[in-house]
Design an enzyme around this catalytic site. Structure first.
Site, PDB file in Angstrom:
ATOM      1  N   GLU A   1      55.463  33.846  40.571  1.00 46.26           N
ATOM      2  CA  GLU A   1      54.687  34.974  40.024  1.00 46.26           C
ATOM      3  C   GLU A   1      54.061  35.809  41.130  1.00 46.26           C
ATOM      4  O   GLU A   1      53.707  36.966  40.923  1.00 46.26           O
ATOM      5  CB  GLU A   1      53.532  34.479  39.136  1.00 46.26           C
ATOM      6  CG  GLU A   1      53.936  33.855  37.845  1.00 46.26           C
ATOM      7  CD  GLU A   1      54.031  32.340  37.956  1.00 46.26           C
ATOM      8  OE1 GLU A   1      54.631  31.845  38.947  1.00 46.26           O
ATOM      9  OE2 GLU A   1      53.543  31.661  37.051  1.00 46.26           O
TER      10      GLU A   1
ATOM     11  N   SER B   1      43.526  35.813  35.989  1.00 46.87           N
ATOM     12  CA  SER B   1      42.404  35.225  35.277  1.00 46.87           C
ATOM     13  C   SER B   1      41.184  36.131  35.317  1.00 46.87           C
ATOM     14  O   SER B   1      40.378  36.098  34.401  1.00 46.87           O
ATOM     15  CB  SER B   1      42.082  33.847  35.841  1.00 46.87           C
ATOM     16  OG  SER B   1      42.776  33.605  37.011  1.00 46.87           O
TER      17      SER B   1
ATOM     18  N   LYS C   1      44.569  46.837  41.548  1.00 42.32           N
ATOM     19  CA  LYS C   1      44.026  45.620  40.931  1.00 42.32           C
ATOM     20  C   LYS C   1      42.578  45.920  40.569  1.00 42.32           C
ATOM     21  O   LYS C   1      41.781  46.311  41.425  1.00 42.32           O
ATOM     22  CB  LYS C   1      44.125  44.473  41.936  1.00 42.32           C
ATOM     23  CG  LYS C   1      43.780  43.129  41.380  1.00 42.32           C
ATOM     24  CD  LYS C   1      44.297  42.024  42.297  1.00 42.32           C
ATOM     25  CE  LYS C   1      43.943  40.664  41.795  1.00 42.32           C
ATOM     26  NZ  LYS C   1      44.611  39.594  42.515  1.00 42.32           N
TER      27      LYS C   1
ATOM     28  N   ALA D   1      54.930  47.257  43.995  1.00 42.05           N
ATOM     29  CA  ALA D   1      56.232  46.565  44.042  1.00 42.05           C
ATOM     30  C   ALA D   1      56.887  46.737  42.672  1.00 42.05           C
ATOM     31  O   ALA D   1      56.578  45.990  41.739  1.00 42.05           O
ATOM     32  CB  ALA D   1      56.020  45.090  44.369  1.00 42.05           C
TER      33      ALA D   1
ATOM     34  N   ASP E   1      48.616  38.267  45.910  1.00 38.50           N
ATOM     35  CA  ASP E   1      47.600  37.348  45.393  1.00 38.50           C
ATOM     36  C   ASP E   1      47.026  36.426  46.469  1.00 38.50           C
ATOM     37  O   ASP E   1      47.297  35.219  46.496  1.00 38.50           O
ATOM     38  CB  ASP E   1      48.164  36.531  44.224  1.00 38.50           C
ATOM     39  CG  ASP E   1      47.041  35.884  43.428  1.00 38.50           C
ATOM     40  OD1 ASP E   1      45.869  36.094  43.785  1.00 38.50           O
ATOM     41  OD2 ASP E   1      47.335  35.152  42.457  1.00 38.50           O
TER      42      ASP E   1
ATOM     43  N   ASP F   1      48.553  29.557  47.174  1.00 36.73           N
ATOM     44  CA  ASP F   1      49.015  29.705  45.783  1.00 36.73           C
ATOM     45  C   ASP F   1      50.375  30.406  45.738  1.00 36.73           C
ATOM     46  O   ASP F   1      50.589  31.321  44.939  1.00 36.73           O
ATOM     47  CB  ASP F   1      47.975  30.469  44.947  1.00 36.73           C
ATOM     48  CG  ASP F   1      48.201  30.306  43.440  1.00 36.73           C
ATOM     49  OD1 ASP F   1      48.944  29.369  43.044  1.00 36.73           O
ATOM     50  OD2 ASP F   1      47.654  31.101  42.662  1.00 36.73           O
TER      51      ASP F   1
ATOM     52  N   SER G   1      41.358  39.615  36.563  1.00 36.33           N
ATOM     53  CA  SER G   1      41.703  40.974  36.969  1.00 36.33           C
ATOM     54  C   SER G   1      42.843  41.502  36.118  1.00 36.33           C
ATOM     55  O   SER G   1      43.523  40.745  35.433  1.00 36.33           O
ATOM     56  CB  SER G   1      42.140  40.979  38.430  1.00 36.33           C
ATOM     57  OG  SER G   1      43.369  40.293  38.548  1.00 36.33           O
TER      58      SER G   1
HETATM   59  N1  LIG Z   1      51.397  45.247  44.297  1.00 32.55           N
HETATM   60  C1  LIG Z   1      51.850  44.986  43.080  1.00 32.55           C
HETATM   61  N2  LIG Z   1      52.896  45.670  42.561  1.00 32.55           N
HETATM   62  C2  LIG Z   1      53.361  45.387  41.315  1.00 32.55           C
HETATM   63  N3  LIG Z   1      52.838  44.427  40.516  1.00 32.55           N
HETATM   64  C3  LIG Z   1      51.793  43.717  40.977  1.00 32.55           C
HETATM   65  C4  LIG Z   1      51.236  43.963  42.274  1.00 32.55           C
HETATM   66  N4  LIG Z   1      50.222  43.089  42.466  1.00 32.55           N
HETATM   67  C5  LIG Z   1      50.149  42.344  41.353  1.00 32.55           C
HETATM   68  N5  LIG Z   1      51.077  42.708  40.456  1.00 32.55           N
HETATM   69  C6  LIG Z   1      51.317  42.091  39.126  1.00 32.55           C
HETATM   70  O1  LIG Z   1      50.095  41.611  38.605  1.00 32.55           O
HETATM   71  C7  LIG Z   1      50.141  40.182  38.449  1.00 32.55           C
HETATM   72  C8  LIG Z   1      48.758  39.615  38.708  1.00 32.55           C
HETATM   73  O2  LIG Z   1      48.382  39.932  40.035  1.00 32.55           O
HETATM   74  P1  LIG Z   1      47.612  38.896  40.932  1.00 32.55           P
HETATM   75  O3  LIG Z   1      48.425  37.636  40.998  1.00 32.55           O
HETATM   76  O4  LIG Z   1      47.249  39.521  42.208  1.00 32.55           O
HETATM   77  O5  LIG Z   1      46.310  38.675  40.022  1.00 32.55           O
HETATM   78  P2  LIG Z   1      45.370  37.406  39.916  1.00 32.55           P
HETATM   79  O6  LIG Z   1      44.177  37.790  39.087  1.00 32.55           O
HETATM   80  O7  LIG Z   1      45.039  36.894  41.234  1.00 32.55           O
HETATM   81  O8  LIG Z   1      46.316  36.437  39.116  1.00 32.55           O
HETATM   82  P3  LIG Z   1      46.210  34.874  38.892  1.00 32.55           P
HETATM   83  O9  LIG Z   1      44.927  34.609  38.203  1.00 32.55           O
HETATM   84  O10 LIG Z   1      47.416  34.645  37.997  1.00 32.55           O
HETATM   85  O11 LIG Z   1      46.331  34.233  40.215  1.00 32.55           O
HETATM   86  C9  LIG Z   1      51.215  39.730  39.422  1.00 32.55           C
HETATM   87  O12 LIG Z   1      51.762  38.491  39.075  1.00 32.55           O
HETATM   88  C10 LIG Z   1      52.215  40.889  39.301  1.00 32.55           C
HETATM   89  O13 LIG Z   1      53.012  40.769  38.163  1.00 32.55           O
END
Ligand SMILES: Nc1ncnc2c1ncn2[C@@H]1O[C@H](COP(=O)(O)OP(=O)(O)OP(=O)(O)O)[C@@H](O)[C@H]1O
Length: 544
Positions: free
Chosen positions: A182, A64, A83, A135, A196, A178, A66
């Site tokens: 995903e 949302s 990120k 990952a 996350d 959470d 990032s």
């Molecule tokens: N270390 C990583 N390696 C590979 N892909 C990643 C990694 N971290 C995050 N991602 C990808 O990016 C997506 C979003 O990351 P993350 O959940 O940390 O963001 P967020 O802004 O907190 O998302 P949300 O608002 O959905 O909770 C993850 O679902 C994954 O697909």
């Protein structure tokens, strides 16, 4: 787009680039919690780095507030996931607290193999950067979508890896809040990496070893399908709320859908509070007690992680060296229907609650039905499966670069030459069930649990309403679209919140919240389209 709008005073955020912040702050905290994991001990975090140290690649995920990008360190040629968080948005939406929580909790947890490591953080004028362990094998969700039911050996192994990662988090005083498919990623060797931690709860040190049922006040964070009943009924969270989410994830691995699902958060919450779920006939019988013991309204009735590890479902698991074993290959599960007798529950987990679960198990047994989500509408598919969606072949493809002078010119390349963009605006888009006549906009808890995605909304002179996002190689992709001339598309503006409006479609509603001060223009253009019978509007008639 005026990039200066994005500038946030440096003083609004802590100095992430200061190596001392990391070396003397959280690492000390970490060592006090982290005695038992020498094999994965943390190396130096936070030495001064900047975006210039990396070559940025594709976007691999978005949240949302990032974007996560693949990046290569120019010196070591190692790959990371970075990120990137937008400071302006974080400050505007009051998310600074969550940004700090994510960094602090990940630093506490750094070094455990089941949790994605945070290596560095730094910032520039516009953005914050979190350099994470990469990952490369994607999210658990994509495997569930691919195979629908995962094979029992994989479910058992990954359930064990997830459970021991949760156990570690809890021993460090962190409640994730959470957990969902995903946020469970796979590394090179197909071991899990939980990520996350933006909505984690960091407990005061004295509570690190508190029982799993101990409750703490909590704001409404998480994802509707995985949220535990105590958050909904008492606004509290416990370590066992993560165990609840764990059970939902395992359930989804074996059945393809989370146990409590529905078309909007309100429906899901009702099912959670009524413990309304079905055990499909193909569910392996050893798994049943996992769900019937965890899906309890009272946190103290749920088993502890130590108890769960003794369940017969985990009999074959060697807990000590899980992350050094070769995971069983992920495959599709082939049910053999040897499962679920009418009363499958071990005596220790029989109670009023489990009677309800046993009844649903019996019903499932009798009908041999498998619980599935409602088939998704086309637009829903488009939004959820963004990565595989590209603009239709006849559209141009545009490349999104922040320094491009006219974004609208770029967006116009998405459309045929006789179609032009009348207005573009950054919005937050969320999906929910259609709003009945006279129905109110989602509010309260329901609103808080709507998943918002950042998109750019475009309205064209042909009455087309399009949502675009960035895809691989910075290409602009159309995520979802609808024609405003379609009489079944109803537009409603929120009387209480001028920036919010809703497109009510036949099978779902799109709630749109303008984030770039263009709402009056959006409203004006949409209203004209809804009143107009003309096949297209003259762009000049809509100039400001
Ligand atoms: N270390 C990583 N390696 C590979 N892909 C990643 C990694 N971290 C995050 N991602 C990808 O990016 C997506 C979003 O990351 P993350 O959940 O940390 O963001 P967020 O802004 O907190 O998302 P949300 O608002 O959905 O909770 C993850 O679902 C994954 O697909």
């Amino acid at each position: 787009m005026d990039l200066d709008q994005n500038r946030v005073p440096m003083s609004a955020l802590p100095d992430y680039a200061d190596p001392d912040y990391f070396d003397h702050g959280a690492i000390n905290k970490q060592t006090s919690f982290h005695r038992s994991s020498p094999r994965h001990s943390t190396s130096h975090i936070g030495s001064a780095k900047s975006p210039n140290n990396y070559i940025f690649g594709d976007i691999i995920g978005d949240g949302s507030y990032s974007e996560v990008k693949r990046a290569t360190d120019k010196r070591s040629w190692k790959e990371f996931a970075i990120k990137v968080l937008d400071k302006r948005y974080i400050v505007k939406e009051n998310k600074i607290k969550y940004v700090n929580i994510e960094r602090d909790s990940m630093m506490r947890l750094n070094g455990f193999p089941g949790i994605a490591r945070l290596f560095h953080t730094f910032q520039d004028d516009l953005k914050l950067y979190y350099v994470l362990e990469y990952a490369p094998n994607g999210e658990l969700l994509q495997y569930i979508k691919k195979y629908r039911f995962l094979n029992e050996a994989s479910v058992q192994f990954y359930a064990a890896e997830i459970l021991s990662s949760i156990e570690f988090m809890h021993s460090c005083g962190i409640i994730h809040r959470d957990l969902k498919p995903e946020n469970i990623l796979f590394d090179h060797n197909m071991h899990v990496k939980i990520t996350d931690f933006g909505t984690a709860k960091i407990l005061p040190p004295k509570y690190a070893n508190s029982p799993e049922s101990t409750m703490f006040s909590s704001s409404f964070v998480g994802t509707a399908e995985y949220v535990a009943p105590e958050l909904l009924s008492k606004q509290v969270v416990s370590k066992s709320s993560d165990v609840w989410a764990f059970a939902c994830v395992v359930f989804q691995m074996i059945t393809g859908s989370p146990p409590f699902h529905g078309r909007d958060p309100g429906v899901i919450f009702r099912k959670i509070m009524n413990l309304e779920y079905d055990l499909p006939k193909h569910m392996p019988i050893e798994m049943v007690p996992l769900f019937t013991s965890i899906f309890r309204l009272q946190t103290f009735e749920r088993p502890s992680i130590q108890e769960l590890k003794q369940f017969s479902f985990f009999t074959d698991i060697s807990w000590k060296d899980l992350f050094f074993q070769s995971p069983p290959p992920l495959q599709s599960f082939r049910p053999n229907y040897r499962h679920i007798p009418v009363n499958p529950l071990p005596p220790t987990y029989r109670s009023n609650m489990t009677a309800a679960a046993a009844a649903s198990a019996a019903a499932a047994h009798a009908s041999a039905s498998i619980v599935r989500h409602q088939p998704k509408s086309v637009s829903d598919q488009k939004i959820k499966n963004r990565k595989s969606t590209s603009p239709p072949a006849h559209y141009g493809q545009a490349t999104l670069r922040n320094n491009q002078p006219s974004m609208d010119l770029l967006y116009s390349k998405l459309f045929p030459s006789n179609e032009s963009v009348l207005v573009s605006s950054s919005v937050l888009l969320s999906l929910t069930a259609p709003l009945p006549e006279g129905g109110k906009f989602p509010s309260g808890i329901t609103k808080m649990f709507l998943k918002k995605k950042s998109r750019v909304m475009l309205l064209t002179n042909m009455g087309r309403c399009v949502f675009v996002t960035k895809g691989k190689n910075d290409r602009v992709l159309i995520d979802a679209e609808v024609s405003l001339y379609d009489p079944s598309v109803e537009v409603r503006f929120d009387d209480n919140k001028s920036k919010r409006f809703l497109l009510n479609l036949q099978t779902e509603a799109w709630i749109i919240e303008d984030t770039s001060e263009h709402v009056s223009r959006l409203r004006e253009v949409i209203s004209k389209f809804k009143k107009s019978d003309r096949p297209s509007l003259d762009p000049s008639s809509h100039e400001d």
